[in-house]
Design an enzyme around this catalytic site. Structure first.
Site, PDB file in Angstrom:
ATOM      1  N   GLY A 128       5.596  -0.557  -2.168  1.00 35.92           N
ATOM      2  CA  GLY A 128       4.157  -0.641  -2.421  1.00 35.92           C
ATOM      3  C   GLY A 128       3.592   0.759  -2.584  1.00 35.92           C
ATOM      4  O   GLY A 128       4.286   1.671  -3.051  1.00 35.92           O
ATOM      5  N   LYS A 173     -10.870   0.010  16.682  1.00 34.39           N
ATOM      6  CA  LYS A 173     -10.504  -0.846  15.555  1.00 34.39           C
ATOM      7  C   LYS A 173     -11.497  -1.998  15.549  1.00 34.39           C
ATOM      8  O   LYS A 173     -12.110  -2.297  16.579  1.00 34.39           O
ATOM      9  CB  LYS A 173      -9.080  -1.391  15.770  1.00 34.39           C
ATOM     10  CG  LYS A 173      -8.424  -1.921  14.530  1.00 34.39           C
ATOM     11  CD  LYS A 173      -7.537  -0.896  13.849  1.00 34.39           C
ATOM     12  CE  LYS A 173      -6.892  -1.467  12.622  1.00 34.39           C
ATOM     13  NZ  LYS A 173      -5.965  -0.539  11.980  1.00 34.39           N
ATOM     14  N   GLY A 190      10.304  -2.045   0.765  1.00 27.18           N
ATOM     15  CA  GLY A 190       8.887  -2.151   0.388  1.00 27.18           C
ATOM     16  C   GLY A 190       8.486  -1.009  -0.521  1.00 27.18           C
ATOM     17  O   GLY A 190       8.394   0.137  -0.096  1.00 27.18           O
TER      18      GLY A 190
HETATM   19  N1  LIG Z   1      -1.359   2.788   3.078  1.00 25.09           N
HETATM   20  C1  LIG Z   1      -1.486   3.520   4.156  1.00 25.09           C
HETATM   21  O1  LIG Z   1      -2.146   4.564   4.163  1.00 25.09           O
HETATM   22  C2  LIG Z   1      -0.760   3.131   5.422  1.00 25.09           C
HETATM   23  C3  LIG Z   1      -0.986   3.878   6.586  1.00 25.09           C
HETATM   24  C4  LIG Z   1      -0.308   3.550   7.756  1.00 25.09           C
HETATM   25  C5  LIG Z   1       0.583   2.474   7.757  1.00 25.09           C
HETATM   26  N2  LIG Z   1       0.762   1.745   6.613  1.00 25.09           N
HETATM   27  C6  LIG Z   1       1.703   0.611   6.657  1.00 25.09           C
HETATM   28  O2  LIG Z   1       2.762   0.858   5.740  1.00 25.09           O
HETATM   29  C7  LIG Z   1       3.196  -0.359   5.145  1.00 25.09           C
HETATM   30  C8  LIG Z   1       3.088  -0.244   3.635  1.00 25.09           C
HETATM   31  O3  LIG Z   1       1.742   0.031   3.277  1.00 25.09           O
HETATM   32  P1  LIG Z   1       1.280   0.027   1.735  1.00 25.09           P
HETATM   33  O4  LIG Z   1      -0.084   0.584   1.733  1.00 25.09           O
HETATM   34  O5  LIG Z   1       2.356   0.636   0.909  1.00 25.09           O
HETATM   35  O6  LIG Z   1       1.210  -1.538   1.483  1.00 25.09           O
HETATM   36  P2  LIG Z   1       1.435  -2.301   0.077  1.00 25.09           P
HETATM   37  O7  LIG Z   1       0.875  -3.654   0.291  1.00 25.09           O
HETATM   38  O8  LIG Z   1       0.956  -1.469  -1.065  1.00 25.09           O
HETATM   39  O9  LIG Z   1       3.036  -2.370  -0.040  1.00 25.09           O
HETATM   40  C9  LIG Z   1       3.848  -3.224   0.699  1.00 25.09           C
HETATM   41  C10 LIG Z   1       5.010  -3.612  -0.200  1.00 25.09           C
HETATM   42  O10 LIG Z   1       5.943  -4.340   0.580  1.00 25.09           O
HETATM   43  C11 LIG Z   1       6.419  -5.422  -0.204  1.00 25.09           C
HETATM   44  N3  LIG Z   1       6.923  -6.469   0.689  1.00 25.09           N
HETATM   45  C12 LIG Z   1       6.208  -7.341   1.440  1.00 25.09           C
HETATM   46  N4  LIG Z   1       7.048  -8.152   2.111  1.00 25.09           N
HETATM   47  C13 LIG Z   1       8.300  -7.773   1.794  1.00 25.09           C
HETATM   48  C14 LIG Z   1       9.587  -8.228   2.170  1.00 25.09           C
HETATM   49  N5  LIG Z   1       9.759  -9.223   3.027  1.00 25.09           N
HETATM   50  N6  LIG Z   1      10.652  -7.595   1.646  1.00 25.09           N
HETATM   51  C15 LIG Z   1      10.510  -6.572   0.773  1.00 25.09           C
HETATM   52  N7  LIG Z   1       9.303  -6.114   0.372  1.00 25.09           N
HETATM   53  C16 LIG Z   1       8.237  -6.700   0.886  1.00 25.09           C
HETATM   54  C17 LIG Z   1       5.232  -5.854  -1.031  1.00 25.09           C
HETATM   55  O11 LIG Z   1       5.629  -6.578  -2.179  1.00 25.09           O
HETATM   56  C18 LIG Z   1       4.599  -4.511  -1.374  1.00 25.09           C
HETATM   57  O12 LIG Z   1       5.119  -3.974  -2.584  1.00 25.09           O
HETATM   58  C19 LIG Z   1       2.307  -1.450   5.756  1.00 25.09           C
HETATM   59  O13 LIG Z   1       2.983  -1.991   6.875  1.00 25.09           O
HETATM   60  C20 LIG Z   1       1.088  -0.700   6.223  1.00 25.09           C
HETATM   61  O14 LIG Z   1       0.453  -1.343   7.313  1.00 25.09           O
HETATM   62  C21 LIG Z   1       0.130   2.062   5.451  1.00 25.09           C
END
Ligand SMILES: NC(=O)c1ccc[n+]([C@@H]2O[C@H](COP(=O)([O-])OP(=O)(O)OC[C@H]3O[C@@H](n4cnc5c(N)ncnc54)[C@H](O)[C@@H]3O)[C@@H](O)[C@H]2O)c1
Length: 360
Positions: free
Chosen positions: A185, A83, A183
Site C-alpha cells: 500500500g 486517540k 502489503g
Molecule cells: N500510513 C501511515 O502513515 C502509517 C503510519 C503508521 C502505521 N501505519 C500502518 O502501516 C500499515 C500500512 O499502512 P498504509 O498506509 O500503507 O495502508 P494501505 O491501506 O495503503 O496499504 C495496506 C496494503 O495492504 C494490503 N493488504 C491488506 N490485507 C492484506 C493481506 N492479508 N495480505 C497482503 N496484503 C494485504 C492492501 O491491499 C494494501 O495494499 C497499516 O497497518 C497502518 O496502520 C501506517
C-alpha cells in the site's frame, strides 16, 4: 457534551480523561481518550469505524490512546498520547455537519488533544474538522498540512530496519539481504523503493491486484509471492509487515524464516507473549510503534508550521532510537518490546516530572 453509558471508568486503565461526545442531529457519537499529557498535548488520530458495540469502541480508544502515548514519547515529541473513535459507519454517516460537530468537541478540550487521520478518516476530513478547531493535524498541503504521512512512515521503518540489520549482521544496511514486504500500500511502496535503493533483494505480496500490477510495472526485479503465508515461509532475512495488525501470531512465528521483523503495521503482536516466542526463536523484532513513528512525526510537525526537511531529520532518528532499544534489551535481558516500553515510561516520568518545577 452528551454522556452515553460507560462500563469501567478511566480510573481502571490509568487514562487521564475520557470524553464522550454526542450530537443527535448528525448522529455523531465519539469518544476521545487522553491517556497522558505528561509530555505535552495528547496527539492521535480519529478512527471512524462501525464498532459492534459502545463497549468495543471504548475498549479500542483506551487501547489506542495508550499506544500513542508510548509512540509519541519514543519519537522524542513534546506530545502526550490520545486517540478518538467515532462510532458508526463512515459510508452512511460521514458528512460536513458531523465532522464539524466533532471538530467543535475537539476545540472544547482547549488544546489538550490534537487529532489526525486514522482508519476511516482522511486528509480531506481533517480540512473540514479544521474549520471548527485549531487542534487538528494531517491536513492537506494546500491548508498548511503535512499531507500523506506514509512518506515518512516508510522512511522511519527503513531506518529502524537498518538499525536491526546492524544489530544482527554488523552493518546498518540491507544490501544483499532479502526482505519480504507484506502489503504494498502507501507505506509498502515507499519502503520497497528505499530497499531497492539500498541494494536489497525484495520479495512482496498484496491481496490487491492493482498493487501487484504496480510492482510488475515499476519494479520487475521484485519477486511477487502468492500470499502472506508463503512470504513468511519463504527464504527471507527480514520480514516487513506493512498490511494489517496481528500478523505475528502462534501460526506465523513458528513458520517464520527471517531473522529480523521490522514493518509499518500497527499492533503486529497478536497477543502478549508473542514477543517472547520471537526472542526464543532468535528472531529480532523491532517494535512496531517505534519504527512506524515517522507518520506521527510528519503530522506533529504541522503544529510548528510544516517543514518537510525538519520532519525527515526527526524521522531519521528512528535509527538511533531503535539501536538504543535493541542495546537496552540485550543489557536487561528482555525482548525489545519490553525495553521499548521501559524507555517510553522513563521519558514520560523524567520529562513529565519537570512540570513540577514552578515557573511563576
Ligand atoms: N500510513 C501511515 O502513515 C502509517 C503510519 C503508521 C502505521 N501505519 C500502518 O502501516 C500499515 C500500512 O499502512 P498504509 O498506509 O500503507 O495502508 P494501505 O491501506 O495503503 O496499504 C495496506 C496494503 O495492504 C494490503 N493488504 C491488506 N490485507 C492484506 C493481506 N492479508 N495480505 C497482503 N496484503 C494485504 C492492501 O491491499 C494494501 O495494499 C497499516 O497497518 C497502518 O496502520 C501506517
Amino acid at each position: 457534551m452528551g454522556v452515553f453509558a460507560t462500563t469501567d471508568g478511566p480510573s481502571a486503565t490509568g487514562h487521564e480523561q475520557v470524553v464522550f461526545c454526542q450530537d443527535t442531529q448528525t448522529g455523531l457519537r465519539a469518544i476521545i481518550g487522553i491517556y497522558s499529557t505528561a509530555l505535552g498535548p495528547a496527539l492521535g488520530g480519529t478512527r471512524f469505524y462501525p464498532y459492534a458495540s459502545e463497549d468495543a469502541a471504548l475498549a479500542d480508544v483506551l487501547d489506542l490512546s495508550r499506544g500513542m502515548a508510548y509512540k509519541n514519547a519514543l519519537a522524542g515529541l513534546d506530545l502526550g498520547g490520545g486517540k478518538a473513535v467515532i462510532w458508526g459507519d463512515p459510508e452512511q454517516l460521514k458528512g460536513e455537519a458531523l465532522l464539524r460537530a466533532y471538530g467543535r468537541f475537539v476545540e472544547s478540550l482547549n488544546g489538550r488533544y490534537y487529532t489526525a487521520c486514522d482508519v476511516g478518516t482522511y486528509v480531506a476530513d481533517m480540512d473540514v474538522i479544521a474549520r471548527e478547531t485549531r487542534y487538528v493535524t494531517g491536513r492537506s498541503v494546500e491548508h498548511g498540512g503535512a499531507g500523506d504521512s506514509s512518506v515518512l512512515t516508510a522512511w522511519g521503518v527503513f531506518q529502524g530496519m537498518r538499525a536491526a540489520a546492524e544489530h544482527v549482521w554488523g552493518a546498518p544496511t540491507l544490501a544483499g539481504r532479502r526482505v519480504g514486504v507484506a502489503g504494498l500500500g502507501k507505506v509498502g511502496k515507499h519502503l520497497t523503493r528505499h530497499l531497492l535503493d539500498d541494494r536489497a533483494e525484495v520479495a512482496a505480496t498484496d491481496v490487491d491486484p492493482r498493487a501487484r500490477e504496480w510492482v510488475r510495472a515499476n519494479h520487475p526485479q521484485v519477486e511477487l509471492v502468492d500470499d502472506v503465508a508463503a512470504l513468511v515461509a519463504a527464504d527471507i532475512d527480514v520480514y516487513a509487515p506493512c498490511a494489517l495488525g496481528g500478523t505475528l501470531n502462534d501460526e506465523t512465528v513458528p513458520a517464520l524464516r527471517a531473522k529480523v521483523v521490522t514493518g509499518a503495521a500497527n499492533n503486529q503482536l497478536a497477543h502478549p507473549g508473542i514477543e517472547k516466542l520471537l526472542a526464543d526463536r532468535g528472531i529480532l523484532y523491532a517494535p512496531d510503534y517505534v519504527v512506524n513513528a515517522g507518520g506521527v512525526i510528519q503530522v506533529a510537525d504541522e503544529i510548528e508550521g510544516f517543514n518537510f526537511e525538519r520532519a525527515k531529520l526527526r524521522a531519521t532518528k528512528i535509527y538511533d532510537t531503535t539501536r538504543n532499544i535493541l542495546r537496552l534489551a540485550d543489557e536487561e535481558g528482555v525482548p525489545p518490546a519490553v525495553a521499548a516500553d521501559r524507555l517510553a515510561e522513563r521519558r514520560m516520568a523524567e520529562v513529565g516530572r519537570l512540570r513540577t518545577i514552578h515557573l511563576r
